[in-house]
Every structure is written in structure tokens, then in C-alpha cells.
Design a protein around this motif. Structure first.
Motif, mmCIF file in Angstrom:
data_model
loop_
_atom_site.group_PDB
_atom_site.id
_atom_site.type_symbol
_atom_site.label_atom_id
_atom_site.label_comp_id
_atom_site.label_asym_id
_atom_site.label_seq_id
_atom_site.Cartn_x
_atom_site.Cartn_y
_atom_site.Cartn_z
ATOM 1 N N ARG A 156 2.362 12.170 -9.841
ATOM 2 C CA ARG A 156 1.972 13.513 -9.872
ATOM 3 C C ARG A 156 3.150 14.489 -10.021
ATOM 4 O O ARG A 156 2.988 15.559 -10.852
ATOM 5 C CB ARG A 156 1.032 13.561 -8.590
ATOM 6 C CG ARG A 156 -0.211 13.214 -8.570
ATOM 7 C CD ARG A 156 -1.181 13.684 -7.558
ATOM 8 N NE ARG A 156 -0.497 13.412 -6.125
ATOM 9 C CZ ARG A 156 -0.897 12.350 -5.529
ATOM 10 N NH1 ARG A 156 -1.724 11.478 -6.187
ATOM 11 N NH2 ARG A 156 -0.524 12.271 -4.156
ATOM 12 N N VAL A 157 4.152 14.104 -9.293
ATOM 13 C CA VAL A 157 5.376 15.033 -9.251
ATOM 14 C C VAL A 157 6.002 15.165 -10.585
ATOM 15 O O VAL A 157 6.262 16.280 -11.163
ATOM 16 C CB VAL A 157 6.454 14.435 -8.222
ATOM 17 C CG1 VAL A 157 7.731 15.400 -8.402
ATOM 18 C CG2 VAL A 157 5.872 14.611 -6.704
ATOM 19 N N GLU A 158 5.914 13.921 -11.415
ATOM 20 C CA GLU A 158 6.599 13.740 -12.765
ATOM 21 C C GLU A 158 5.778 14.565 -13.554
ATOM 22 O O GLU A 158 6.403 15.481 -14.628
ATOM 23 C CB GLU A 158 6.606 12.434 -13.183
ATOM 24 C CG GLU A 158 7.914 11.777 -12.529
ATOM 25 C CD GLU A 158 7.939 10.344 -12.985
ATOM 26 O OE1 GLU A 158 7.084 9.864 -13.689
ATOM 27 O OE2 GLU A 158 8.789 9.567 -12.628
ATOM 28 N N LEU A 159 4.524 14.704 -13.494
ATOM 29 C CA LEU A 159 3.568 15.230 -14.421
ATOM 30 C C LEU A 159 3.742 16.954 -14.101
ATOM 31 O O LEU A 159 3.663 17.749 -15.054
ATOM 32 C CB LEU A 159 1.961 14.871 -14.126
ATOM 33 C CG LEU A 159 1.072 15.680 -15.094
ATOM 34 C CD1 LEU A 159 1.159 15.532 -16.283
ATOM 35 C CD2 LEU A 159 -0.122 15.410 -14.685
ATOM 36 N N HIS A 160 3.877 17.318 -12.991
ATOM 37 C CA HIS A 160 4.054 18.651 -12.439
ATOM 38 C C HIS A 160 5.211 19.210 -13.194
ATOM 39 O O HIS A 160 5.280 20.332 -13.617
ATOM 40 C CB HIS A 160 3.955 19.016 -10.972
ATOM 41 C CG HIS A 160 4.087 20.071 -10.559
ATOM 42 N ND1 HIS A 160 2.965 21.229 -10.891
ATOM 43 C CD2 HIS A 160 4.954 21.012 -10.070
ATOM 44 C CE1 HIS A 160 3.671 22.238 -10.204
ATOM 45 N NE2 HIS A 160 4.775 22.265 -9.974
ATOM 46 N N ALA A 161 6.319 18.433 -12.811
ATOM 47 C CA ALA A 161 7.743 18.942 -13.591
ATOM 48 C C ALA A 161 7.699 18.830 -14.827
ATOM 49 O O ALA A 161 8.346 19.922 -15.606
ATOM 50 C CB ALA A 161 8.775 17.549 -12.946
ATOM 51 N N GLU A 191 0.867 -1.217 0.056
ATOM 52 C CA GLU A 191 -0.088 -0.136 0.089
ATOM 53 C C GLU A 191 0.788 1.395 -0.070
ATOM 54 O O GLU A 191 0.760 2.329 -0.708
ATOM 55 C CB GLU A 191 -0.769 -0.033 1.233
ATOM 56 C CG GLU A 191 -1.895 -1.152 1.224
ATOM 57 C CD GLU A 191 -2.833 -1.137 2.455
ATOM 58 O OE1 GLU A 191 -2.599 -0.432 3.314
ATOM 59 O OE2 GLU A 191 -3.653 -2.009 2.367
ATOM 60 N N THR A 192 2.004 1.008 0.882
ATOM 61 C CA THR A 192 2.702 2.432 0.830
ATOM 62 C C THR A 192 3.571 2.521 -0.449
ATOM 63 O O THR A 192 3.492 3.713 -1.057
ATOM 64 C CB THR A 192 3.708 2.393 1.930
ATOM 65 O OG1 THR A 192 3.194 1.786 3.183
ATOM 66 C CG2 THR A 192 4.756 3.481 1.968
ATOM 67 N N GLN A 193 4.112 1.596 -1.241
ATOM 68 C CA GLN A 193 4.512 1.671 -2.411
ATOM 69 C C GLN A 193 3.611 2.129 -3.655
ATOM 70 O O GLN A 193 3.892 2.942 -4.472
ATOM 71 C CB GLN A 193 5.087 0.230 -2.983
ATOM 72 C CG GLN A 193 5.686 0.233 -4.200
ATOM 73 C CD GLN A 193 6.105 -1.287 -4.753
ATOM 74 O OE1 GLN A 193 5.890 -2.154 -3.899
ATOM 75 N NE2 GLN A 193 6.706 -1.321 -5.986
ATOM 76 N N ALA A 194 2.177 1.752 -3.631
ATOM 77 C CA ALA A 194 1.181 2.264 -4.239
ATOM 78 C C ALA A 194 1.074 3.778 -4.173
ATOM 79 O O ALA A 194 1.025 4.512 -4.929
ATOM 80 C CB ALA A 194 -0.293 1.366 -4.132
ATOM 81 N N LEU A 237 3.418 5.919 -2.942
ATOM 82 C CA LEU A 237 4.367 6.538 -3.232
ATOM 83 C C LEU A 237 4.480 6.782 -5.062
ATOM 84 O O LEU A 237 4.831 7.532 -5.505
ATOM 85 C CB LEU A 237 5.695 5.670 -2.879
ATOM 86 C CG LEU A 237 5.908 6.004 -1.200
ATOM 87 C CD1 LEU A 237 7.253 5.139 -0.863
ATOM 88 C CD2 LEU A 237 6.181 7.349 -0.864
ATOM 89 N N GLU A 238 3.915 5.433 -5.425
ATOM 90 C CA GLU A 238 4.096 5.493 -6.850
ATOM 91 C C GLU A 238 3.135 6.618 -7.537
ATOM 92 O O GLU A 238 3.336 7.287 -8.349
ATOM 93 C CB GLU A 238 3.633 4.092 -7.524
ATOM 94 C CG GLU A 238 4.569 3.270 -7.261
ATOM 95 C CD GLU A 238 4.145 1.714 -7.939
ATOM 96 O OE1 GLU A 238 3.048 1.584 -8.358
ATOM 97 O OE2 GLU A 238 4.988 0.707 -8.050
ATOM 98 N N LYS A 239 1.781 6.776 -7.045
ATOM 99 C CA LYS A 239 0.932 7.758 -7.240
ATOM 100 C C LYS A 239 1.579 9.235 -6.975
ATOM 101 O O LYS A 239 1.295 10.159 -8.098
ATOM 102 C CB LYS A 239 -0.469 7.628 -6.623
ATOM 103 C CG LYS A 239 -1.281 6.441 -6.919
ATOM 104 C CD LYS A 239 -2.535 6.220 -6.196
ATOM 105 C CE LYS A 239 -3.359 5.112 -6.660
ATOM 106 N NZ LYS A 239 -4.673 5.043 -5.880
#
Length: 295
Positions: free
Chosen positions: A73-78, A62-65, A67-69
């Protein structure tokens, strides 16, 4: 030990060795339950550890999921920020139609031209407002004009129409009404009823004429003269059907009918109130009294 005794044992087996074997077997039997208990305990602890490991693995997934989401979002914002930073300066209006060059990340920002529209100063279209007027014919005029009254009927009509009362006369009549009601409240019930009855007879167009009949009926009920009170309330309902005292008058009239042992008439009055004036306080009282009559 004799030779015959020795011959009874199997070949190569001495009594001492047999005793040792018996002792070893007994010890093994004694140790077997302990081994079984140890195995059970080991299995239970292993199962609990396995359940804990599964829970930890599930939590890590669950933590990995999450973190992936978050990473997406961070990659899309960047990428959006990078495309905005790499976009060229806005071109003049005449070059607005040229397509924007794609950036290194593959996104392209289109250039939009701003167009300002000025309001028109043209007046609104005129609407036709002229209507043709046609004079009515003589036949049409005769349909709308009523015949003039005869000479004998004209004065009678003039006598029927009453002149409007001025403010001074209204003030005098209001004082008479208040004095008659005060007589009822102070104990002079008979005098108050007489004055209210005469007030209603002499001033049928007065705004308080219906109230005079209502209060006179209440006074007659206080004197136990329910028949006369019923007549007063009947006159109130028939003469002033749109007055503010008509609903209370109908309730009081039904009460007089009950006092006179006329239950059918009282039931009809309560039903009339429910039918003609639903949702009013008088209708609620009528419904309650109808329910009491049914018992």
C-alpha cells in the motif's frame, strides 16, 4: 583354594574378576531406569520447545504477511503521488485532445476537458387541449332525463323530504339526549329508556339516534328485559348499519341471545362480526366468546 577349585572357572577368569563383573552389571541395571527417565524428560521438553518454536514461526509469518501488505500500500501510494507530481501543467482547451506523456513510473494522467452546457430558452411544446363538443341527440336526452312525477305524487315527495335542522334545533336535541343518558346514570333507568326510545323514534336522522337505541338497549338489559333489549339492538343494526355503535350493538345483541338461551343465534352473530369486521376489538371479543361457547 585348591587346584580343583581353580579348574572349575573359565580360562583366564578369576573369582575376583567375576565379582567385579557382577557388580558392574548390577550398577548398570540400577542406572538404566534413570537414563530412561532422563531420556523421556528430555523428549517432553524438546516437544514443548518445538511447539513454542512453531508458534513463534507462525506468528512471524503472519507479521511478515501484514508488513508485506502494508509495504504494497505504501509503494502504491508513493507511485501515485510521484505520478501526480511529475504530471505536466494542464494544457489549454485546444490542446486537450493531445495524449498525456507517460511519467517515469509508467503511469499517465489523462487530461479531461470541462464543457459547460447552457440551458435552452426554448418553450415547451404545446399540447392539444381543444376537445370537440358534440351536442347530444334527442334520443340521448330522453335516456338521461327521468319522467316528471304526476301531480298527485309531487306533494307526497315534498312531504317525505325533511328540511335540514338548524343549529339551534340540533342544540336542543343534543340537550335532550344528554338528559336521557344522565337519567340512566343517576338511577332513573326506566325514565331514561323511555326518553331514549322516544328520541330515536322522533329524530331518526339525528347523528345520535343510533346511540339512543344503543343506550336504551343497555338500560333494558339492566332491567333484565333482555327480549326488549334484543329488539332495540336489532333496530339499531338494521336502521344504522354504518353507525359507530353497530359493532357494540351486535355484541350486546349476541349477549341477549345467550340470556334468552338462543346459543345458535349468538354463535351466528359472533361469526358475522369475525367475517365482516376482522381485526377490530369487537372481532377479538367475538372470537373469545365463540371459544367459550365451544367448550
Amino acid at each position: 583354594m585348591t587346584v580343583s577349585d581353580t579348574a572349575s572357572y573359565p580360562s583366564g577368569r578369576t573369582p575376583r574378576s567375576l565379582v567385579l563383573e557382577h557388580r558392574i552389571i548390577r550398577r548398570l541395571f540400577a542406572i538404566a531406569p534413570l537414563c530412561a527417565l532422563t531420556a523421556c524428560a528430555t523428549t517432553g521438553s524438546a516437544q514443548s520447545e518445538l511447539a513454542e518454536l512453531k508458534a513463534e514461526v507462525r506468528a512471524m509469518r503472519e507479521t511478515q504477511a501484514r508488513l508485506e501488505k502494508r509495504l504494497e500500500r505504501v509503494e502504491l501510494h508513493a507511485s501515485v503521488s510521484q505520478s501526480r507530481a511529475a504530471a505536466p501543467a494542464p494544457a489549454p482547451a485546444r490542446e486537450a485532445s493531445a495524449p498525456a506523456a507517460p511519467t517515469s513510473s509508467g503511469y499517465s494522467t489523462p487530461e479531461l476537458a470541462v464543457v459547460k452546457l447552457k440551458p435552452r430558452n426554448e418553450p415547451a411544446p404545446s399540447l392539444p387541449t381543444r376537445v370537440a363538443v358534440v351536442e347530444p341527440t334527442s334520443d340521448d336526452m330522453e335516456m338521461f332525463i327521468s319522467p316528471a312525477p304526476d301531480g298527485d305524487d309531487a306533494p307526497a315527495t315534498a312531504e317525505v323530504s325533511e328540511p335540514k335542522m338548524d343549529e339551534a334545533a340540533l342544540a336542543v336535541l343534543d340537550a335532550e339526549f344528554e338528559q336521557a343518558v344522565a337519567a340512566l346514570r343517576t338511577g332513573n333507568v326506566e325514565g331514561g329508556v323511555t326518553r331514549l326510545q322516544s328520541f330515536a323514534e322522533q329524530n331518526p336522522r339525528h347523528p345520535r339516534a343510533d346511540n339512543a337505541l344503543y343506550f336504551s338497549g343497555l338500560g333494558q338489559m339492566g332491567l333484565k328485559d333482555h327480549a326488549s333489549a334484543a329488539k332495540s339492538f336489532e333496530r339499531l343494526i338494521s336502521s344504522y348499519p354504518a353507525g359507530d355503535a353497530v359493532l357494540d350493538g351486535m355484541l350486546r345483541l349476541a349477549e341477549c341471545r345467550m340470556r334468552l338461551n338462543q346459543k345458535d343465534d349468538a354463535r351466528a352473530l359472533y361469526t358475522r362480526i369475525l367475517t365482516q369486521f376482522p381485526g377490530t376489538a369487537a372481532a377479538t371479543q367475538a372470537e373469545q366468546r365463540l371459544a367459550s361457547l365451544s367448550h
